[in-house]
Design an enzyme around this catalytic site. Sequence first.
Site, mmCIF file in Angstrom:
data_model
loop_
_atom_site.group_PDB
_atom_site.id
_atom_site.type_symbol
_atom_site.label_atom_id
_atom_site.label_comp_id
_atom_site.label_asym_id
_atom_site.label_seq_id
_atom_site.Cartn_x
_atom_site.Cartn_y
_atom_site.Cartn_z
ATOM 1 N N LYS A 13 0.834 -1.219 0.000
ATOM 2 C CA LYS A 13 0.000 0.000 0.000
ATOM 3 C C LYS A 13 0.863 1.261 0.000
ATOM 4 C CE LYS A 13 -2.116 -1.217 3.853
ATOM 5 N NZ LYS A 13 -1.385 -2.476 4.133
ATOM 6 N N ARG A 88 -9.647 0.613 9.467
ATOM 7 C CA ARG A 88 -9.204 -0.766 9.697
ATOM 8 C C ARG A 88 -10.229 -1.545 10.495
ATOM 9 N NH1 ARG A 88 -3.439 0.321 9.261
ATOM 10 N NH2 ARG A 88 -2.255 -1.610 9.284
ATOM 11 N N ARG A 122 11.476 -6.359 4.269
ATOM 12 C CA ARG A 122 11.352 -4.890 4.132
ATOM 13 C C ARG A 122 12.430 -4.162 4.937
ATOM 14 N NH1 ARG A 122 5.767 -2.056 5.343
ATOM 15 N NH2 ARG A 122 5.995 -3.190 7.305
ATOM 16 N N ARG A 154 11.663 -2.159 10.598
ATOM 17 C CA ARG A 154 10.607 -1.754 11.544
ATOM 18 C C ARG A 154 10.463 -2.766 12.675
ATOM 19 N NH1 ARG A 154 5.429 0.075 7.930
ATOM 20 N NH2 ARG A 154 4.392 -1.145 9.553
ATOM 21 N N ARG A 165 -0.169 -9.364 13.175
ATOM 22 C CA ARG A 165 -0.809 -8.367 12.292
ATOM 23 C C ARG A 165 -1.718 -9.062 11.275
ATOM 24 N NH1 ARG A 165 4.430 -5.712 10.303
ATOM 25 N NH2 ARG A 165 3.154 -4.334 9.010
HETATM 26 P P1 AP5 Z 1 4.807 -1.684 1.769
HETATM 27 O O1 AP5 Z 1 4.465 -0.765 0.655
HETATM 28 O O2 AP5 Z 1 5.626 -1.154 2.904
HETATM 29 O O3 AP5 Z 1 3.488 -2.405 2.301
HETATM 30 P P2 AP5 Z 1 2.268 -1.819 3.134
HETATM 31 O O4 AP5 Z 1 1.045 -2.473 2.607
HETATM 32 O O5 AP5 Z 1 2.315 -0.330 3.156
HETATM 33 O O6 AP5 Z 1 2.636 -2.453 4.535
HETATM 34 P P3 AP5 Z 1 2.556 -1.888 6.025
HETATM 35 O O7 AP5 Z 1 3.242 -2.937 6.875
HETATM 36 O O8 AP5 Z 1 3.089 -0.504 6.141
HETATM 37 O O9 AP5 Z 1 1.076 -1.931 6.275
HETATM 38 P P4 AP5 Z 1 0.410 -2.070 7.610
HETATM 39 O O10 AP5 Z 1 -0.997 -1.905 7.204
HETATM 40 O O11 AP5 Z 1 0.695 -3.303 8.387
HETATM 41 O O12 AP5 Z 1 1.132 -0.975 8.504
HETATM 42 P P5 AP5 Z 1 0.787 0.527 8.840
HETATM 43 O O13 AP5 Z 1 2.014 1.296 8.711
HETATM 44 O O14 AP5 Z 1 -0.453 0.975 8.139
HETATM 45 O O15 AP5 Z 1 5.565 -2.952 1.125
HETATM 46 C C1 AP5 Z 1 6.059 -3.985 1.940
HETATM 47 C C2 AP5 Z 1 7.378 -4.496 1.347
HETATM 48 O O16 AP5 Z 1 7.122 -5.091 0.088
HETATM 49 C C3 AP5 Z 1 8.437 -3.413 1.094
HETATM 50 O O17 AP5 Z 1 9.682 -3.963 1.365
HETATM 51 C C4 AP5 Z 1 8.324 -3.111 -0.423
HETATM 52 O O18 AP5 Z 1 9.556 -2.708 -0.969
HETATM 53 C C5 AP5 Z 1 7.866 -4.439 -0.950
HETATM 54 N N1 AP5 Z 1 6.944 -4.320 -2.093
HETATM 55 C C6 AP5 Z 1 5.887 -3.478 -2.204
HETATM 56 N N2 AP5 Z 1 5.247 -3.684 -3.362
HETATM 57 C C7 AP5 Z 1 5.914 -4.714 -3.983
HETATM 58 C C8 AP5 Z 1 5.737 -5.393 -5.209
HETATM 59 N N3 AP5 Z 1 4.729 -5.090 -6.034
HETATM 60 N N4 AP5 Z 1 6.600 -6.391 -5.524
HETATM 61 C C9 AP5 Z 1 7.613 -6.727 -4.677
HETATM 62 N N5 AP5 Z 1 7.854 -6.110 -3.502
HETATM 63 C C10 AP5 Z 1 6.997 -5.112 -3.165
HETATM 64 O O19 AP5 Z 1 0.369 0.385 10.377
HETATM 65 C C11 AP5 Z 1 1.330 0.036 11.362
HETATM 66 C C12 AP5 Z 1 0.622 -0.119 12.695
HETATM 67 O O20 AP5 Z 1 0.027 1.139 13.105
HETATM 68 C C13 AP5 Z 1 -0.561 -1.113 12.730
HETATM 69 O O21 AP5 Z 1 -0.130 -2.451 12.909
HETATM 70 C C14 AP5 Z 1 -1.350 -0.581 13.922
HETATM 71 O O22 AP5 Z 1 -0.748 -0.945 15.148
HETATM 72 C C15 AP5 Z 1 -1.211 0.937 13.765
HETATM 73 N N6 AP5 Z 1 -2.299 1.488 12.944
HETATM 74 C C16 AP5 Z 1 -2.181 2.069 11.718
HETATM 75 N N7 AP5 Z 1 -3.378 2.432 11.248
HETATM 76 C C17 AP5 Z 1 -4.282 2.082 12.194
HETATM 77 C C18 AP5 Z 1 -5.691 2.159 12.273
HETATM 78 N N8 AP5 Z 1 -6.412 2.677 11.267
HETATM 79 N N9 AP5 Z 1 -6.290 1.687 13.387
HETATM 80 C C19 AP5 Z 1 -5.582 1.162 14.406
HETATM 81 N N10 AP5 Z 1 -4.242 1.042 14.389
HETATM 82 C C20 AP5 Z 1 -3.593 1.478 13.287
#
Ligand code: AP5
Length: 209
Positions: A13, A88, A122, A154, A165
């Site tokens: 994402k 979420r 990552r 991370r 997760r």
């Molecule tokens: P990346 O683009 O980083 O993936 P992502 O989907 O953004 O993953 P996140 O881990 O950031 O999502 P998340 O939803 O768990 O975490 P968030 O930060 O929102 O890509 C991942 C890897 O793959 C990278 O290495 C990239 O290079 C590679 N890649 C990408 N695309 C690729 C492709 N096409 N081919 C090959 N490789 C590829 O949330 C973190 C924490 O915050 C949550 O766990 C929670 O505790 C809290 N939080 C956030 N939002 C909320 C909410 N709304 N409510 C409650 N808690 C929340």
Amino acid sequence: MNLIFLGPPGAGKGTLAAKAVEILKVPHISTGNIFRAAIAAQSPLGLKVKAIIDAGKLVDDETTIALVRERLAEPDVQTGYILDGFPRTIAQAEALASFSAVGKVVNFDIPDAAVVERLSGRRVCRKCGHNFHVLFDPPKGNICGLCGGEVYTRDDDSEEAIQKRLHVYREQTAPLIDYYRQKGLLLDVDARPAVGQVVENFKKAVSVQ
Ligand code: AP5
């Protein structure tokens, strides 16, 4: 265009959002990035959420909804936004509907095995936020080739937190797929191919060049 990026952790994402902001010229709002910035600044919000995030659990709805409501009141979102990682839970989706009109919801379609591979490899730049991957987009050592910042792993990309997760995603977030599909807002995007192809899949789904 008001867009939501919905998908499991590690679906890509944030990586796609970095490309989509160039295409759509709207801000990328990631609740995860906002929380991580608060943790880095050791603000009261950061101190409150650090242990929750490191363990792979969700921050409470009240805190998260208040943060997004405040962010969406800022002037730069008047022409649209990409909301990444929010909502979420069904409660967050219902709250969002009360203060913003959701345009479309982009659902990242990808199997668990692929997200585990993406998350476990990552590496992230502390300065510019670029998402590297040890296999698919390797950094040169621990220095970002784009801005010179430090590249790190991370805390919530540990094996244990990744499993937690994924479990939380299935229980609390995946129901949003049907929720938005029933409202006629869902666009499925195949997130399995390489980044360039995912960008093309996204452009086709949202009908932009
Ligand atoms: P990346 O683009 O980083 O993936 P992502 O989907 O953004 O993953 P996140 O881990 O950031 O999502 P998340 O939803 O768990 O975490 P968030 O930060 O929102 O890509 C991942 C890897 O793959 C990278 O290495 C990239 O290079 C590679 N890649 C990408 N695309 C690729 C492709 N096409 N081919 C090959 N490789 C590829 O949330 C973190 C924490 O915050 C949550 O766990 C929670 O505790 C809290 N939080 C956030 N939002 C909320 C909410 N709304 N409510 C409650 N808690 C929340």
